[in-house]
Design an enzyme around this catalytic site. Structure first.
Site, PDB file in Angstrom:
ATOM      1  N   GLY A  17       0.769  -1.248   0.000  1.00  0.00           N
ATOM      2  CA  GLY A  17       0.000   0.000   0.000  1.00  0.00           C
ATOM      3  C   GLY A  17       0.799   1.297   0.000  1.00  0.00           C
ATOM      4  O   GLY A  17       1.705   1.509  -0.816  1.00  0.00           O
ATOM      5  N   ASP A  63       9.119  -5.759  13.176  1.00  0.00           N
ATOM      6  CA  ASP A  63       7.838  -5.561  13.857  1.00  0.00           C
ATOM      7  C   ASP A  63       8.002  -4.245  14.619  1.00  0.00           C
ATOM      8  O   ASP A  63       8.798  -4.169  15.561  1.00  0.00           O
ATOM      9  CB  ASP A  63       7.564  -6.727  14.810  1.00  0.00           C
ATOM     10  CG  ASP A  63       6.271  -6.532  15.595  1.00  0.00           C
ATOM     11  OD1 ASP A  63       5.733  -5.402  15.617  1.00  0.00           O
ATOM     12  OD2 ASP A  63       5.804  -7.514  16.200  1.00  0.00           O
ATOM     13  N   TYR A 156      -8.788   2.849  16.459  1.00  0.00           N
ATOM     14  CA  TYR A 156      -8.176   3.459  15.263  1.00  0.00           C
ATOM     15  C   TYR A 156      -8.255   4.978  15.377  1.00  0.00           C
ATOM     16  O   TYR A 156      -7.264   5.683  15.202  1.00  0.00           O
ATOM     17  CB  TYR A 156      -8.853   2.955  13.988  1.00  0.00           C
ATOM     18  CG  TYR A 156      -8.073   3.329  12.734  1.00  0.00           C
ATOM     19  CD1 TYR A 156      -6.955   2.598  12.353  1.00  0.00           C
ATOM     20  CD2 TYR A 156      -8.438   4.428  11.956  1.00  0.00           C
ATOM     21  CE1 TYR A 156      -6.215   2.949  11.224  1.00  0.00           C
ATOM     22  CE2 TYR A 156      -7.708   4.780  10.824  1.00  0.00           C
ATOM     23  CZ  TYR A 156      -6.604   4.042  10.459  1.00  0.00           C
ATOM     24  OH  TYR A 156      -5.867   4.387   9.346  1.00  0.00           O
ATOM     25  N   LYS A 160      -4.881   7.317  15.875  1.00  0.00           N
ATOM     26  CA  LYS A 160      -4.492   8.267  14.836  1.00  0.00           C
ATOM     27  C   LYS A 160      -4.558   9.720  15.351  1.00  0.00           C
ATOM     28  O   LYS A 160      -3.773  10.571  14.941  1.00  0.00           O
ATOM     29  CB  LYS A 160      -5.362   8.082  13.596  1.00  0.00           C
ATOM     30  CG  LYS A 160      -5.124   6.734  12.887  1.00  0.00           C
ATOM     31  CD  LYS A 160      -3.683   6.592  12.426  1.00  0.00           C
ATOM     32  CE  LYS A 160      -3.421   5.329  11.636  1.00  0.00           C
ATOM     33  NZ  LYS A 160      -2.023   5.236  11.186  1.00  0.00           N
ATOM     34  N   ILE A 191      -7.788   5.363   0.968  1.00  0.00           N
ATOM     35  CA  ILE A 191      -6.880   4.989  -0.111  1.00  0.00           C
ATOM     36  C   ILE A 191      -7.127   3.504  -0.377  1.00  0.00           C
ATOM     37  O   ILE A 191      -7.163   2.699   0.570  1.00  0.00           O
ATOM     38  CB  ILE A 191      -5.402   5.198   0.312  1.00  0.00           C
ATOM     39  CG1 ILE A 191      -5.195   6.581   0.971  1.00  0.00           C
ATOM     40  CG2 ILE A 191      -4.476   4.992  -0.876  1.00  0.00           C
ATOM     41  CD1 ILE A 191      -5.486   7.775   0.108  1.00  0.00           C
ATOM     42  N   PRO A 194      -4.882  -2.875   0.518  1.00  0.00           N
ATOM     43  CA  PRO A 194      -5.376  -4.082   1.197  1.00  0.00           C
ATOM     44  C   PRO A 194      -6.071  -3.773   2.532  1.00  0.00           C
ATOM     45  O   PRO A 194      -7.072  -4.398   2.888  1.00  0.00           O
ATOM     46  CB  PRO A 194      -4.090  -4.893   1.416  1.00  0.00           C
ATOM     47  CG  PRO A 194      -3.201  -4.491   0.276  1.00  0.00           C
ATOM     48  CD  PRO A 194      -3.489  -3.048   0.038  1.00  0.00           C
TER      49      PRO A 194
HETATM   50  P1  NAP Z   1      -1.555  -1.892   4.207  1.00  0.00           P
HETATM   51  O1  NAP Z   1      -1.630  -1.972   2.734  1.00  0.00           O
HETATM   52  O2  NAP Z   1      -2.232  -2.902   5.050  1.00  0.00           O
HETATM   53  O3  NAP Z   1      -0.010  -1.798   4.598  1.00  0.00           O
HETATM   54  C1  NAP Z   1       0.403  -1.772   5.949  1.00  0.00           C
HETATM   55  C2  NAP Z   1       1.655  -2.601   6.078  1.00  0.00           C
HETATM   56  O4  NAP Z   1       2.083  -2.544   7.450  1.00  0.00           O
HETATM   57  C3  NAP Z   1       1.413  -4.084   5.745  1.00  0.00           C
HETATM   58  O5  NAP Z   1       2.461  -4.592   4.959  1.00  0.00           O
HETATM   59  C4  NAP Z   1       1.402  -4.711   7.141  1.00  0.00           C
HETATM   60  O6  NAP Z   1       1.794  -6.078   7.127  1.00  0.00           O
HETATM   61  C5  NAP Z   1       2.412  -3.859   7.854  1.00  0.00           C
HETATM   62  N1  NAP Z   1       2.344  -4.025   9.317  1.00  0.00           N
HETATM   63  C6  NAP Z   1       1.256  -4.313  10.065  1.00  0.00           C
HETATM   64  N2  NAP Z   1       1.627  -4.440  11.361  1.00  0.00           N
HETATM   65  C7  NAP Z   1       2.959  -4.228  11.404  1.00  0.00           C
HETATM   66  C8  NAP Z   1       3.915  -4.240  12.446  1.00  0.00           C
HETATM   67  N3  NAP Z   1       3.570  -4.511  13.723  1.00  0.00           N
HETATM   68  N4  NAP Z   1       5.212  -3.992  12.159  1.00  0.00           N
HETATM   69  C9  NAP Z   1       5.572  -3.728  10.873  1.00  0.00           C
HETATM   70  N5  NAP Z   1       4.733  -3.735   9.846  1.00  0.00           N
HETATM   71  C10 NAP Z   1       3.416  -3.977  10.101  1.00  0.00           C
HETATM   72  O7  NAP Z   1      -2.118  -0.482   4.717  1.00  0.00           O
HETATM   73  P2  NAP Z   1      -2.113   0.978   4.078  1.00  0.00           P
HETATM   74  O8  NAP Z   1      -3.511   1.274   3.711  1.00  0.00           O
HETATM   75  O9  NAP Z   1      -1.036   1.143   3.103  1.00  0.00           O
HETATM   76  O10 NAP Z   1      -1.825   1.848   5.386  1.00  0.00           O
HETATM   77  C11 NAP Z   1      -0.557   2.408   5.683  1.00  0.00           C
HETATM   78  C12 NAP Z   1      -0.745   3.464   6.749  1.00  0.00           C
HETATM   79  O11 NAP Z   1      -1.627   4.472   6.278  1.00  0.00           O
HETATM   80  C13 NAP Z   1      -1.349   2.933   8.041  1.00  0.00           C
HETATM   81  O12 NAP Z   1      -0.759   3.567   9.146  1.00  0.00           O
HETATM   82  C14 NAP Z   1      -2.808   3.358   7.921  1.00  0.00           C
HETATM   83  O13 NAP Z   1      -3.428   3.478   9.174  1.00  0.00           O
HETATM   84  C15 NAP Z   1      -2.652   4.679   7.227  1.00  0.00           C
HETATM   85  N6  NAP Z   1      -3.854   5.108   6.529  1.00  0.00           N
HETATM   86  C16 NAP Z   1      -4.400   4.353   5.544  1.00  0.00           C
HETATM   87  C17 NAP Z   1      -5.548   4.799   4.908  1.00  0.00           C
HETATM   88  C18 NAP Z   1      -6.200   4.024   3.817  1.00  0.00           C
HETATM   89  O14 NAP Z   1      -7.321   4.391   3.440  1.00  0.00           O
HETATM   90  N7  NAP Z   1      -5.591   2.997   3.281  1.00  0.00           N
HETATM   91  C19 NAP Z   1      -6.138   6.007   5.296  1.00  0.00           C
HETATM   92  C20 NAP Z   1      -5.554   6.741   6.306  1.00  0.00           C
HETATM   93  C21 NAP Z   1      -4.413   6.294   6.904  1.00  0.00           C
HETATM   94  P3  NAP Z   1       0.630  -7.218   7.100  1.00  0.00           P
HETATM   95  O15 NAP Z   1      -0.166  -6.951   5.862  1.00  0.00           O
HETATM   96  O16 NAP Z   1       1.411  -8.476   7.066  1.00  0.00           O
HETATM   97  O17 NAP Z   1      -0.171  -6.991   8.354  1.00  0.00           O
END
Ligand code: NAP
Length: 260
Positions: A17, A63, A156, A160, A191, A194
């Site tokens: 992501g 981690d 969450y 945040k 966004i 996954p």
């Molecule tokens: P994502 O695709 O799920 O990517 C997050 C990555 O972090 C995954 O590879 C996950 O691994 C890894 N992860 C989870 N727990 C971890 C840990 N303890 N140590 C190290 N890595 C870990 O999510 P994303 O949507 O790109 O989100 C990235 C960030 O943006 C997050 O902080 C999220 O809260 C923030 N965000 C996302 C959105 C959105 O709409 N997508 C909106 C606002 C903010 P696994 O998949 O193996 O768990």
């Protein structure tokens, strides 16, 4: 395209992501990057994509909740790529459907989500301050629109919101101490990653990913969901010297989600 030449960046959760897109974007603009993720294969995949473009990337398993791991990630980066001057705290979990107020087990889920989304950001920032206080740098913490308004699960939202103020506290502290470290938060709208697609499995009002996408799209005045590259561009700006007068600020990249 060369505004990050000389920068050495660590990006957590960069196997997927927003983190993966950010690592690619920073490398495209000249940074050497350490790509960390709890899933090493995913981190390696991102690093391979960057390496195939002739750019420098190191993949590490991390981690983010493990304190000792932070020391190792900075040590390995310093010896392999050089002195670190950018940290992007991106790793996070949605915990969607896990921490409902009135459900058994909700409190355990709350603690787990807070540990990954907030406590681990604090660990990363503490290490970054120790590493960068003489040489300077930029900390970019990925919060969310859910750090500005309610609407997600309680943990969450709280995690945040905590990231938002932790970021400001660090900016203020570094200023008081005379450390040349900037600290800013980024607040993405939805966004399509996954993490968000997974919400379809637990959301009571939608029965498919397509339905979820449409429901979320309607909440963004700009008329579409975000893509990881939308956020990567903002992180790249905050990491660069072009943002040299920005610290303690919150960069909202949300297609208008919070303006209605
Ligand atoms: P994502 O695709 O799920 O990517 C997050 C990555 O972090 C995954 O590879 C996950 O691994 C890894 N992860 C989870 N727990 C971890 C840990 N303890 N140590 C190290 N890595 C870990 O999510 P994303 O949507 O790109 O989100 C990235 C960030 O943006 C997050 O902080 C999220 O809260 C923030 N965000 C996302 C959105 C959105 O709409 N997508 C909106 C606002 C903010 P696994 O998949 O193996 O768990």
């Amino acid at each position: 395209m060369g505004d990050l030449i000389g920068k050495v960046a660590i990006i957590t959760g960069a196997g997927s992501g927003i983190g993966a897109a950010t690592a690619e974007c920073l490398a495209d603009h000249g940074a050497a990057v350490t790509v960390t993720d709890i899933n090493f294969e995913a981190a390696q995949q991102t690093a391979d994509i960057i390496g195939q473009r002739g750019q420098q990337a190191l993949a590490l398993k991390q981690d983010v909740t493990m304190r000792e791991g932070w020391v190792e990630v900075f040590d390995r980066t310093r010896t392999t790529l050089g002195v670190v001057n950018v940290l992007v705290n991106n790793a996070g979990v949605s915990g969607a459907g896990l921490d409902r107020f009135e459900e058994e087990g909700g409190l355990d889920a709350w603690r787990q989500i807070m540990n990954i989304n907030l406590d681990a950001v604090n660990l990363g920032c503490r290490q970054a301050i120790a590493e960068m206080k003489e040489t300077g740098g930029s900390i970019v913490n990925i919060s969310s629109v859910m750090g500005l308004v309610g609407g997600a699960g309680p943990a969450y939202n709280a995690s945040k919101g905590g990231v938002r103020l932790l970021t400001k506290s660090i900016a203020s502290y570094c200023g008081r101490m005379g450390y040349p470290i900037r600290s800013n938060s980024v607040h993405p709208g939805y966004i399509w990653t996954p993490m968000v697609r997974q919400i379809a499995e637990v959301h009571e009002e939608v029965s498919s990913e397509a339905e979820l996408e449409e429901m979320l799209r309607l909440q963004h005045p700009i008329g579409r969901l975000g893509v990881p590259e939308d956020i990567a561009a903002g992180v790249k700006f905050l990491a660069s010297d072009a943002a040299g007068f920005m610290t303690g600020s919150e960069l909202v990249i949300d297609g208008g989600y919070t303006c209605v």
